[in-house]
Design a protein around this motif. Structure first.
Motif, PDB file in Angstrom:
ATOM      1  N   GLY A  94     -31.925  -2.190 -23.020  1.00 56.83           N
ATOM      2  CA  GLY A  94     -31.310  -3.218 -23.706  1.00 56.83           C
ATOM      3  C   GLY A  94     -32.317  -4.515 -24.028  1.00 56.83           C
ATOM      4  N   VAL A  95     -31.881  -5.626 -23.942  1.00 53.12           N
ATOM      5  CA  VAL A  95     -32.816  -6.709 -24.152  1.00 53.12           C
ATOM      6  C   VAL A  95     -33.701  -6.932 -23.241  1.00 53.12           C
ATOM      7  N   SER A  98     -37.705  -9.351 -30.007  1.00 59.47           N
ATOM      8  CA  SER A  98     -37.700  -8.090 -30.230  1.00 59.47           C
ATOM      9  C   SER A  98     -39.103  -7.219 -30.233  1.00 59.47           C
ATOM     10  N   GLY A 147     -32.216  -2.471 -29.363  1.00 64.78           N
ATOM     11  CA  GLY A 147     -32.380  -2.451 -27.778  1.00 64.78           C
ATOM     12  C   GLY A 147     -33.528  -1.437 -27.045  1.00 64.78           C
ATOM     13  N   ASN A 179     -33.119   2.933 -25.740  1.00 65.99           N
ATOM     14  CA  ASN A 179     -31.909   3.500 -26.334  1.00 65.99           C
ATOM     15  C   ASN A 179     -31.769   4.852 -26.140  1.00 65.99           C
TER      16      ASN A 179
END
Length: 433
Positions: A33-34, A49, A57, A60
């Protein structure tokens, strides 16, 4: 773990990092995810990012499966004289969502090479027609990459100083800060009307590396319109702004004018693999349509059109074009606007601004706002210790998170920033900022 770091320091030269006087790099074992995770289990929210590339994210599974599936079919093939389905599909899909004047796709490896392709494409456009135009206009503070052409059209300063004697001449406009827009326009008009300008390159509406500086889109519309009326090729560097960062799919979608050439990278593959793309109008390509071999565009890269990279870019587009992703971008924008209201009257905050999923502001320091402002040396470790990855641009704090970030995660970042602002006064009093 210390053994791995020691081995890193013996063998690896990291980008934008002095070889002495810096903290050792952080080891990242996995990501989801983050969130980035160190081997010790520390969680760090990737609020930028990973240099603006990751939009869906980390970890993935949809993107990972696209790469794996393609790797079992065709991992790579020379792209001169050969083609393949993932590249064709990707080119078709990009042309469907890019401004409607774009007609052809040229693949490369990253943002810098996408810009190199664009500059060469523009200059050779005139060369192939027997027209001599040698000047190019750029905006002061621009960052277009680290290869020589890209450096030439970017801001001249400490980063480029060792190479300045080898860079080609560029006409730089002052950054349109609002109070100087008329003088910027007059200078631009004078240059364009000279008849010597081949191209105008710009980061549309928002400059990234100069501090997420934003400028008037109406002024940019006027500049593009004037340039195109006088046969100046307009190059939009959408490496940072592309694929939803500004709210729209491309910053060009916020304008009334369309560029002749567009440079793309970063979010193109969802941050999974490196890829660059340069698109152009049919008019540009027409100058290369000839039986004269010397009018060929002699440019290419070993990994041009790599099938695995094209496959994951297609998968990224699948996710980008969903209603869920659109709603997430709108949600992030709304949360940013709400946070902006919280901080816009804070005595330590200057010029808070929001564009799509980007929010940025300057800390009020007595020193300048350049990349080398000392504030960065306090900001970066502070937020890392709190479990947030920010990479401040001098005294500019900005967020440009993956679109899958939750409200809870955004809330933690916002609160961490507010907490820092409360501690900031003591740093000023101690003359550390």
């Amino acid at each position: 773990m210390n053994n791995w770091i020691a081995r890193d320091e013996c063998t690896i030269w990291h980008p934008f990092t002095p070889l002495r006087g810096m903290e050792s790099p952080l080891m990242i074992e996995r990501a989801e995810g983050v969130n980035l995770y160190t081997p010790e289990g520390k969680r760090i929210i990737d609020a930028i990012s990973s240099w603006w590339v990751n939009i869906h994210g980390h970890g993935n599974s949809y993107l990972a499966e696209a790469i794996a599936e393609q790797a079992h079919k065709l991992e790579h093939v020379i792209f001169a004289g050969f083609t393949h389905e993932p590249a064709i599909k990707l080119a078709e899909r990009l042309l469907e969502i890019l401004p409607d004047n774009q007609a052809k796709i040229f693949f490369s490896d990253n943002g810098s090479t996408a810009v190199e392709v664009a500059i060469k494409m523009a200059f050779q456009y005139f060369y192939n027609q027997g027209v001599t135009k040698k000047r190019i206009i750029a905006i002061d503070g621009a960052y277009h990459g680290d290869t020589f052409g890209a450096m030439s059209v970017g801001e001249r300063g400490p980063f480029t100083e060792p190479f300045d004697p080898y860079l080609f001449q560029v006409d730089f406009l002052d950054f349109p800060a609002g109070n100087n827009d008329q003088s910027v326009w007059e200078n631009f008009e004078r240059l364009v009307l000279s008849g010597d300008v081949a191209a105008f390159i710009y980061e549309p509406i928002a400059q990234g590396a100069s501090g997420m500086r934003m400028y008037d889109q109406n002024l940019l519309d006027r500049m593009i319109d004037l340039a195109q009326k006088h046969e100046v090729i307009c190059i939009a560097d959408e490496v940072m702004t592309g694929f939803g960062r500004t709210g729209e799919l491309f910053a060009a979608d916020l304008l009334n004018t369309n560029p002749d050439i567009i440079c793309l990278s970063k979010g193109l593959t969802g941050g999974a693999l490196a890829m660059g793309v340069t698109s152009c109008t049919q008019k540009i390509q027409d100058a290369y349509q000839s039986n004269d071999l010397m009018k060929t565009f002699f440019h290419g890269h070993s990994f041009t059109g790599n099938p695995m990279t094209c496959a994951v870019a297609n998968a990224s587009l699948d996710l980008l074009l969903t209603d869920e992703c659109t709603a997430n971008r709108e949600r992030i924008n709304q949360r940013h606007l709400e946070f902006k209201k919280q901080i816009e009257n804070h005595q330590l905050v200057r010029n808070p601004r929001v564009l799509g999923t980007i929010i940025a502001f300057e800390l009020n320091t007595e020193r300048d706002t350049s990349y080398f402002n000392e504030a960065r040396h306090h900001l970066y470790p502070y937020f890392i210790e709190k479990g947030v990855l920010l990479r401040p641009l001098g005294n500019v704090i900005y967020l440009i998170p993956p679109y899958v970030i939750s409200d809870e995660e955004l809330g933690y970042i916002y609160q961490t920033i507010l907490n820092f602002l409360e501690e900031y006064n003591s740093l000023i009093l101690n003359k550390k900022l």
